[in-house]
Structures are given as C-alpha cells and as structure tokens.
Enzyme design. Structure first.
Site, mmCIF file in Angstrom:
data_model
loop_
_atom_site.group_PDB
_atom_site.id
_atom_site.type_symbol
_atom_site.label_atom_id
_atom_site.label_comp_id
_atom_site.label_asym_id
_atom_site.label_seq_id
_atom_site.Cartn_x
_atom_site.Cartn_y
_atom_site.Cartn_z
ATOM 1 N N PHE A 1 -1.652 6.709 4.666
ATOM 2 C CA PHE A 1 -1.511 5.752 3.571
ATOM 3 C C PHE A 1 -0.253 4.895 3.708
ATOM 4 O O PHE A 1 -0.258 3.708 3.411
ATOM 5 C CB PHE A 1 -1.461 6.485 2.230
ATOM 6 C CG PHE A 1 -2.804 6.919 1.701
ATOM 7 C CD1 PHE A 1 -3.973 6.594 2.364
ATOM 8 C CD2 PHE A 1 -2.899 7.657 0.529
ATOM 9 C CE1 PHE A 1 -5.207 6.989 1.884
ATOM 10 C CE2 PHE A 1 -4.125 8.066 0.034
ATOM 11 C CZ PHE A 1 -5.283 7.731 0.713
ATOM 12 N N HIS B 1 -7.559 -2.275 -5.106
ATOM 13 C CA HIS B 1 -7.681 -2.873 -3.775
ATOM 14 C C HIS B 1 -8.293 -4.271 -3.846
ATOM 15 O O HIS B 1 -7.988 -5.122 -2.995
ATOM 16 C CB HIS B 1 -8.473 -1.950 -2.854
ATOM 17 C CG HIS B 1 -7.694 -0.764 -2.384
ATOM 18 N ND1 HIS B 1 -7.648 0.423 -3.087
ATOM 19 C CD2 HIS B 1 -6.895 -0.587 -1.298
ATOM 20 C CE1 HIS B 1 -6.869 1.285 -2.443
ATOM 21 N NE2 HIS B 1 -6.403 0.699 -1.365
ATOM 22 N N HIS C 1 0.830 -1.205 0.000
ATOM 23 C CA HIS C 1 0.000 0.000 0.000
ATOM 24 C C HIS C 1 0.862 1.250 0.000
ATOM 25 O O HIS C 1 0.559 2.241 -0.664
ATOM 26 C CB HIS C 1 -0.936 -0.013 1.205
ATOM 27 C CG HIS C 1 -2.089 0.935 1.093
ATOM 28 N ND1 HIS C 1 -2.156 2.135 1.755
ATOM 29 C CD2 HIS C 1 -3.238 0.851 0.360
ATOM 30 C CE1 HIS C 1 -3.283 2.741 1.456
ATOM 31 N NE2 HIS C 1 -3.964 1.992 0.610
ATOM 32 N N HIS D 1 -11.223 -2.954 3.905
ATOM 33 C CA HIS D 1 -11.325 -2.891 2.439
ATOM 34 C C HIS D 1 -12.169 -4.020 1.864
ATOM 35 O O HIS D 1 -12.710 -3.883 0.758
ATOM 36 C CB HIS D 1 -9.934 -2.844 1.808
ATOM 37 C CG HIS D 1 -9.429 -1.450 1.663
ATOM 38 N ND1 HIS D 1 -9.764 -0.645 0.596
ATOM 39 C CD2 HIS D 1 -8.668 -0.692 2.478
ATOM 40 C CE1 HIS D 1 -9.208 0.546 0.744
ATOM 41 N NE2 HIS D 1 -8.536 0.550 1.877
ATOM 42 N N HIS E 1 -15.056 5.372 2.314
ATOM 43 C CA HIS E 1 -14.097 4.544 3.047
ATOM 44 C C HIS E 1 -13.126 5.357 3.900
ATOM 45 O O HIS E 1 -12.498 4.825 4.818
ATOM 46 C CB HIS E 1 -13.322 3.676 2.036
ATOM 47 C CG HIS E 1 -11.866 3.947 1.903
ATOM 48 N ND1 HIS E 1 -11.344 5.107 1.355
ATOM 49 C CD2 HIS E 1 -10.793 3.188 2.244
ATOM 50 C CE1 HIS E 1 -10.023 5.043 1.369
ATOM 51 N NE2 HIS E 1 -9.650 3.905 1.905
ATOM 52 N N HIS F 1 -5.038 5.883 -5.591
ATOM 53 C CA HIS F 1 -6.184 6.524 -4.957
ATOM 54 C C HIS F 1 -6.703 7.659 -5.839
ATOM 55 O O HIS F 1 -6.049 8.071 -6.787
ATOM 56 C CB HIS F 1 -5.797 7.082 -3.589
ATOM 57 C CG HIS F 1 -5.669 6.024 -2.542
ATOM 58 N ND1 HIS F 1 -6.703 5.686 -1.693
ATOM 59 C CD2 HIS F 1 -4.645 5.217 -2.203
ATOM 60 C CE1 HIS F 1 -6.321 4.731 -0.882
ATOM 61 N NE2 HIS F 1 -5.062 4.419 -1.170
ATOM 62 N N HIS G 1 -10.400 4.931 8.135
ATOM 63 C CA HIS G 1 -8.946 5.054 8.296
ATOM 64 C C HIS G 1 -8.615 6.028 9.423
ATOM 65 O O HIS G 1 -7.843 5.707 10.337
ATOM 66 C CB HIS G 1 -8.316 5.550 6.989
ATOM 67 C CG HIS G 1 -8.019 4.473 6.008
ATOM 68 N ND1 HIS G 1 -6.848 3.762 6.022
ATOM 69 C CD2 HIS G 1 -8.743 3.975 4.978
ATOM 70 C CE1 HIS G 1 -6.855 2.877 5.043
ATOM 71 N NE2 HIS G 1 -7.996 2.986 4.385
#
Length: 595
Positions: free
Chosen positions: A352, A208, A178, A365, A331, A199, A335
């Site tokens: 990230f 993903h 990632h 995810h 989403h 992204h 995070h």
C-alpha cells in the site's frame, strides 16, 4: 484541444488556460524528509522512465450507457433526524500526519504527508462545468495502439514528474496520497487517537474514484487538454489481461522498474488466482479461472451492497481491518501480481505505501472503478448506499490548481456528473457461472449422500482458534435449510470465516471450498469454490501495532443451489492455505444471513 506539436514545444506551467483559473494556495514547504533514500521514492525529471529502482457476446454482454448516472448533484436531501445522530468521517486531520513505515519496528521511515495543510482553508468541491468536454476512458491495450494518445500520456506524465517535489500536483506528491490514507499516516479529524484507513470498508470505491479524478485532471492540465483521460486495465476481458504495451518501455515515464519481470511479456495475462509460485499455467486456464473469479465477486458473491462495498465505517470507529467487500477482494491480486517479486516489501504495486509510485496503479484502479458501474447494471439489490454517514464522509485532495479541496462521497456517485465516461466493452464473465464437480452434480440433496469422510472429520473436529498450516476441513451447521425463493430474495446466506488474525505487513492467502474433495480442492471454475482471502502488505492500526483480526464473508446462496446442498443440515468447509509470508490464525466458521 492543443496539438501534440505545440504541447511538446511549450513547457509545463503552474497555471493553465483550459481549466478555470483560481488563486493558488501553495505556499507551505514540504514536511520532514523521509529517511529512506530519496532516489528510491522521488521520480525526478532527470530520469525519463520514472523507475523507483535505484539501479537504472450477446447484446446483454455488452455494457451500454455507463455514463448514465443514478444520482444527480442535488439528489440527496438531508434528513434532520439522521443528521442529529450522524457520524460521517470528516476527512483526515489537517494538523496531524505521521511518518509511515512498511513494517512495524522497521527503522525505515517514510514521509507520506502532503504539503502542510495545517491552517489552510479547504474549498468545497465544485462539479465540472457541463460545457466541459467529456473525458472518455479507453482500454489500455487498445489505447496503446493510438500513437498520438500514448505520446500525450507520456508527455503529461513527464511533466508531472518534472514538477518540483513540494508541488502537490507532482508525481512525487501524488504517489504519496495512497500511502498517507492507507498506511497509517492520517488520523480522523474528529478522533485524532484513531487512524484513518480507506481500505476494507464501504469507502474503498468512492475514495479511489476521487483520487483518480484529481490525478487525471492534473495530467490533463499539464498538457492543456481537458479531454485527457486515463486508460483502464481491462483485465476482465481476455484481450486486455496482460500489461499494456505502453507501460513496458524502460525509457518511458510510464515505466516502473519495480514490477515482476516474469509478468511483463505480452503473453502473460494477469492471474487472479496466482499462487506466487506457478508461472506456466496455460492461457486458457488463467482466462477461464479469471472469468469465474470475476463472476463470483461481481455476481454470485455480490448480490447485496454490504458484501460488494464492505463493512460500514463511521467517525469514531477504529480503522477497519483487512478483508473488505468483494469489489476490493477482486482488485487485490493485481497489486501482488504486478509488484516486484524480489523486493523486501513487494514494492511498488505489492504494498500500500508504495503502490502509487507505479503509473499502472491508476490504470488498474480505473478498471476497478469501471466495474463499480458495471455492478450497478446487473440488477437485483445492486445499488449504492443511501446512508447519511456514507454520503457525507469527506476527504481532502489537491486539485490541478494546487487548491485544497474537500470532496464528499455523495459528490462522486455519478461518473457523468464528474464529466467521465468509459468506453463500452464486452463483459464475457457474465456467462461464466461455475459448474459443479461430477460428484456434486450427481449427488442427492442430503448430507448423508455426500459420504462419510466429512462426518468422520467432524467427529474429531479441529478446535478453534487454529493456526492454518495445512488443508483443514470443518463441518458447519446451517441455521436453516430448504429456503424458499422468497427467503433467498429477502436475505443471502453468508459463510463467515471469523477471527482471522495476522500481521498486516505480511502476504497471507488461503482459499475456501465447500463439499469438495480436500485432497483435490476445486478452483474458481467449479461451483464448490466459495472464495479466497488475500492480504496486501500494509501497516494497520495505531501506534505501530500491526497484528489485527478480521474476517471473510462469502455469499454462498447460488453456490448451494449449484452443488445440490440447499436441503443439507450442514456443509463441509475446507480451508486451503497458499504461499504466505506469515502465520494466520482462524477463529471459527459460521453461517449468517445478509439482507
């Protein structure tokens, strides 16, 4: 399927007898060591918990047949004309991978690159054999009650964390995937002067899904169980909004020490509207707001695929800036909410570069991936892109045999072809269409009926660009009013906040409401709530430059109907800043149409 007893007694191996055996290409040593203390990045076999912390409804509401794919393995036919002018991204360069950093100018250097790929030939992706058993992903909160499953999951994670750090299947390497794709390490193979970012574009969902596919198969191979499937964090249902119990044991390899400790209790549901301050909201309010937010980002605000997936991204394009489609905005908060509240850069989940170090990242995810399937069942114009560049964009991953695999977007559009299904779950948010405030419920469909304050504000008007430091109200003209049903079917009305300038490594968030009281702006459960912007910290762009300009797009077609503003010449838009770590500048507001 191997029994749990035999699995515990047999050690992990670099090969397995369940998945097809191939010759391993693993031979290159790991790249340069990062200067960050290894104890903060690597999860070793000596630490069983794997902490990064260096210190210790109606029938309609039930989704059926998620495995029913819309695409088969041979469903796509190459158009010679399209191919001649094609610009699909052909994965990352195998020769260039840069050190990453959580913040421009920060001396902390992070090695996010996988075992050296230079000169290594990749293999084309092969679909699982139809004879392989299906992998069925279950809700994490329910799977937590299955003791045998939890023990298998823990064993698989322990074995992944015990693999040598140079092994591309190890948790150490899987967590870096990632970071490499999302924090500025990789460049485009055909344009090495341009970074590669998965992204903020139409690549977010398929990338993903690929990542989860290989990660999941590696775990299954380590316990010799081809049916092993990750659970999904069912945060779009009230029963599954809290972090599942299996992730809370400090001695478990599923635990991560860099989570927000305030959000670990079983009575703490994920708050999709968390303001980074309030921790005592009633459960019912969080639940209702969550359902309304999912409705906004899956239904009313995601009627077109461009709005759901995000902007198109082709080879030769600069890395897309923050914002993304509604699927990604949905989403983001998980995070931030999960990440360590007392960590400089929000580690682990809140940044990230480090998100992949928390096992719950993959479970989160899985639910995002599941909701991609759900979105396509809602109807209307909700279907995947058939653009040649989209279908043929490719990425590189190591598989369960340590082989380097090239996989294309078109390979992952049908979960069933990947041997994957999701357990059916109720979707209560389908009935959570927001309701207008009393003022808008009673108003007539004229701009004058809304009253004078908005007009007075418009007369003096804020001048753009402006630094968003306080609640700011602007009158935005509509190009067309009183649109017919046919016109709405042909194109959605989109409110665009343009020229959003910020530093990528800072948390920045604000909300947007329409025809609402600026002194008491509505939340997601009211129709006046149009959407929100949230930036998850990351390093964006090339050569360490991290200030970027992006935008926010909100489909307000249904919203205008609900607040009685379809015949208005203009709408009152209010920007409501929330707790942020850096300044944000707004370039302007406008309305456009998306077909």
């Amino acid at each position: 399927m191997a029994s749990l007893t035999s699995l515990i007694s047999s050690p992990p191996s670099s090969t397995n007898n369940i998945f097809p055996k191939r010759t391993s290409q693993l031979s290159a040593p790991i790249g340069r060591l990062q200067t960050l203390r290894k104890s903060q990045l690597a999860v070793t076999c000596k630490s069983s918990n794997g902490r990064s912390d260096p210190s210790a409804a109606s029938r309609r509401d039930v989704l059926l047949g998620l495995g029913a794919g819309l695409y088969g393995a041979g469903a796509f036919v190459t158009d010679p004309f399209s191919a001649a002018f094609a610009r699909p991204i052909d994965g990352p360069s195998q020769d260039v991978c840069k050190l990453a950093t959580p913040s421009p100018g920060n001396p902390l250097q992070i090695e996010c690159c996988p075992p050296a790929m230079a000169g290594r030939e990749s293999k084309p992706f092969q679909f699982p054999s139809p004879s392989e058993p299906k992998r069925i992903r279950r809700p994490a909160h329910l799977a937590s009650q299955d003791k045998e499953y939890v023990e298998k999951y823990k064993l698989a994670m322990k074995r992944m964390k015990c693999l040598p750090p140079e092994d591309p299947r190890s948790f150490f390497q899987q967590a870096k995937v990632h970071c490499a794709y999302c924090n500025g390490s990789y460049v485009q193979s055909s344009h090495t002067n341009l970074g590669l970012q998965i992204h903020f574009s139409w690549l977010f969902l398929p990338f993903h899904r690929m990542y989860l596919h290989f990660y999941e198969r590696i775990l299954g191979s380590l316990i010799q169980d081809p049916t092993f499937a990750l659970p999904f964090w069912n945060w779009d249902h009230e029963d599954g909004m809290a972090i599942a119990e299996m992730f809370k044991d400090p001695e478990s390899p599923l635990f991560d020490g860099l989570r927000n400790v305030h959000h670990l209790p079983s009575n703490k549901p994920l708050d999709l509207r968390w303001d980074r301050v309030t921790e005592d909201k009633p459960f019912e309010r969080i639940r209702d707001d969550n359902y309304a937010r999912v409705y906004e980002l899956m239904v009313s605000g995601a009627q077109r695929r461009l709005e759901f997936f995000g902007p198109k991204y082709r080879a030769g394009d600069p890395p897309p800036a923050g914002g993304g489609g509604t699927s990604e905005r949905l989403h983001n908060m998980a995070h931030l909410w999960t990440g360590g509240h007392n960590q400089q850069f929000g580690e682990d989940m809140g940044n990230f570069y480090s998100a992949g170090r928390d096992p719950i990242f993959y479970v989160h995810h899985c639910n995002v991936d599941r909701l991609w399937n759900v979105w396509k069942t809602i109807g209307g114009f909700r279907f995947d892109f058939d653009d040649y560049d989209y279908l043929n964009t490719s990425f590189l991953f190591y598989d369960e045999n340590s082989d380097l695999i090239k996989i294309k977007v078109k390979d992952v559009l049908d979960p069933q072809a990947l041997g994957l299904e999701y357990e059916d779950r109720p979707i209560p948010w389908r009935n959570s269409r927001p309701v207008p405030t009393a003022a808008n419920a009673a108003r007539t469909a004229t701009a004058a009926a809304f009253g004078g304050p908005a007009e007075a504000q418009a007369a003096v008007g804020p001048r753009f660009p402006l630094v968003l430091e306080k609640v700011t109200t602007v009158m935005v003209p509509r190009p067309k009013k009183g649109r017919t049903a046919k016109e709405k079917s042909a194109a959605s009305e989109i409110l665009v906040v343009e020229g959003i300038e910020l530093e990528g490594d800072k948390v920045v968030q604000f909300e947007v409401v329409i025809n609402d009281d600026p002194d008491n702006p509505s939340g997601p459960s009211n129709s006046e709530f149009a959407g929100s912007f949230l930036n998850i910290p990351h390093v964006h762009g090339n050569n360490g430059h991290n200030k970027f300009v992006t935008g926010l797009r909100m489909d307000i077609t249904e919203l205008l109907e609900d607040i009685g503003a379809e015949n208005d010449d203009q709408i009152q838009v209010t920007l409501v800043p929330k707790k942020s770590d850096g300044p944000v500048t707004i370039g302007g507001l406008k309305i456009e149409y998306s077909s």
